[in-house]
Design an enzyme around this catalytic site. Structure first.
Site, PDB file in Angstrom:
ATOM      1  N   GLY A 200       0.842  -1.184   0.000  1.00 40.51           N
ATOM      2  CA  GLY A 200       0.000   0.000   0.000  1.00 40.51           C
ATOM      3  C   GLY A 200       0.880   1.237   0.000  1.00 40.51           C
ATOM      4  N   ASN A 213      -2.828  -4.299   3.680  1.00 40.71           N
ATOM      5  CA  ASN A 213      -3.749  -3.864   2.626  1.00 40.71           C
ATOM      6  C   ASN A 213      -4.157  -5.078   1.803  1.00 40.71           C
ATOM      7  OD1 ASN A 213      -3.518  -0.660   2.595  1.00 40.71           O
ATOM      8  ND2 ASN A 213      -1.509  -1.539   3.039  1.00 40.71           N
ATOM      9  N   GLU A 261      -8.013  -2.144   4.728  1.00 42.75           N
ATOM     10  CA  GLU A 261      -6.783  -2.042   5.498  1.00 42.75           C
ATOM     11  C   GLU A 261      -7.015  -2.593   6.898  1.00 42.75           C
ATOM     12  OE1 GLU A 261      -4.384   1.747   3.898  1.00 42.75           O
ATOM     13  OE2 GLU A 261      -6.239   2.262   4.952  1.00 42.75           O
ATOM     14  N   TYR A 272       3.467  -9.555   3.642  1.00 44.59           N
ATOM     15  CA  TYR A 272       3.188  -9.250   2.240  1.00 44.59           C
ATOM     16  C   TYR A 272       3.122 -10.530   1.419  1.00 44.59           C
ATOM     17  CZ  TYR A 272       4.036  -4.314   3.174  1.00 44.59           C
ATOM     18  OH  TYR A 272       3.953  -3.031   3.663  1.00 44.59           O
ATOM     19  N   ARG A 285     -17.850   2.329  13.516  1.00 44.82           N
ATOM     20  CA  ARG A 285     -18.301   3.679  13.131  1.00 44.82           C
ATOM     21  C   ARG A 285     -18.181   3.843  11.618  1.00 44.82           C
ATOM     22  NH1 ARG A 285     -14.095   6.821  11.514  1.00 44.82           N
ATOM     23  NH2 ARG A 285     -11.993   6.219  12.209  1.00 44.82           N
ATOM     24  N   PHE A 290     -11.071  13.659   8.608  1.00 46.23           N
ATOM     25  CA  PHE A 290     -10.604  14.372   9.791  1.00 46.23           C
ATOM     26  C   PHE A 290      -9.864  15.646   9.385  1.00 46.23           C
ATOM     27  CE2 PHE A 290     -11.315  10.101  11.205  1.00 46.23           C
ATOM     28  CZ  PHE A 290     -11.834  10.260  12.478  1.00 46.23           C
TER      29      PHE A 290
END
Length: 315
Positions: A200, A213, A261, A272, A285, A290
């Protein structure tokens, strides 16, 4: 469990190797949810009572994907996941029918004569809403009529939880609405994603939260974007973690394809290229943007703490 890939017409070799008295549950069984389980368990129980193999006949790829019709948004259980769930239920033989354009034109009678009776299925067990044959013109009662004198048919009534019929479509809707607890309740098991760990942007490592990822191995039903408490199968062990599924709006704009992720708690090894199975345990959530990296870091830490509490309490 033995998996047998079949197509119509059945080759003589397939018939010779697999024909014999057996009990078979028929259906797409995407999700292997609690309704599907009631059909499959009936087949396994009857097969054990009669001392014959318990089989499942399913179709791949998903008919809605092949025909480009209806509300197909991906699989709840790709074939490998389905195989593992069925094996755990005591199924002896899984017949995977190659569903293609030609097969979609097959009449109900040709399917019954050329596949089910050719395999010497003694009893076919189906859900009340089972459809088969060209344009789905065959139903459970037609299956019974076509098998008369040669194959018994048992029809399993709808499976309900608190008055709600369990269905794959209701599970898809729950996942997409972020109602993971409801989806898992209807499934009877945690929803799973599976993929390979790829490179990633490695941004997570720079802020103290390295992530794996994932590139998903199949076309899955995509749950609501957001943060999830998860368990991941890594090198043979189930590890706790927190997963962000979304477009990372704090760092980029205009992206529509979600990324997956996974931050594994108390873990910092190089994985990996390895395959990862991720169970979605709880929706924490929705994803949001942000105003600063510092606020994002604080929220990630809070999410990790929340995931840890949830996973500890669910053991």
């Amino acid at each position: 469990m033995k998996t047998v890939n079949i197509s119509h017409p059945l080759p003589a070799g397939i018939i010779a190797e697999n024909a014999g008295p057996q009990i078979a549950a028929l259906g797409q069984f995407d999700g292997v949810h609690q309704g599907h389980q009631s059909v499959i368990r009936s087949a396994v129980k009857l097969a054990q009572a009669k001392g014959v193999p318990a089989a499942v006949v399913t179709f791949h790829p998903h008919p809605k994907d092949v025909m480009k019709k209806g509300n197909y948004e991906g699989n709840l259980t790709p074939l490998q996941e389905k195989q593992e769930l069925l094996a755990a239920m005591g199924v002896d033989i899984l017949y995977v029918v190659d569903f293609n354009e030609s097969f979609s034109q097959l009449s109900p009678k040709a399917f019954v004569d050329g596949m089910l009776l050719a395999l010497e299925i003694q009893t076919a067990i189906v859900g009340f809403d089972f459809r088969f044959g060209h344009k789905g013109e065959g139903d459970a009662e037609m299956l019974r009529a076509l098998g008369a004198g040669k194959m018994n048919v048992e029809i399993i009534p709808p499976f309900e939880l608190e008055g709600q019929k369990v269905s794959s479509s209701s599970i898809r809707k729950a996942l997409q609405a972020g109602e993971l607890a409801e989806a898992n309740r209807l499934l009877g098991h945690a929803y799973r994603l599976r993929g390979v760990v790829i490179d990633g942007d490695k941004r997570g490592r720079t802020i103290g939260f390295p992530t794996a990822n994932l590139r998903l191995e199949d076309k899955y039903v995509v749950p609501a974007k957001g943060v999830y408490a998860v368990r991941s199968l890594v090198e043979g062990a189930w590890l706790s973690g927190v997963m962000n599924m979304g477009v990372k709006p704090t760092f980029q704009d205009g992206v529509t394809a979600p990324s997956y992720e996974v931050h594994l708690l108390d873990f910092d090894r190089d994985i990996y290229g390895q395959n990862l199975t991720v169970e979605l345990i709880s929706y924490i959530r929705p994803e949001r943007k942000f105003p600063s990296i510092q606020e994002l870091i604080a929220q990630i830490q809070a999410d990790a703490d929340t995931a840890r509490r949830i996973l500890e309490s669910s053991k």
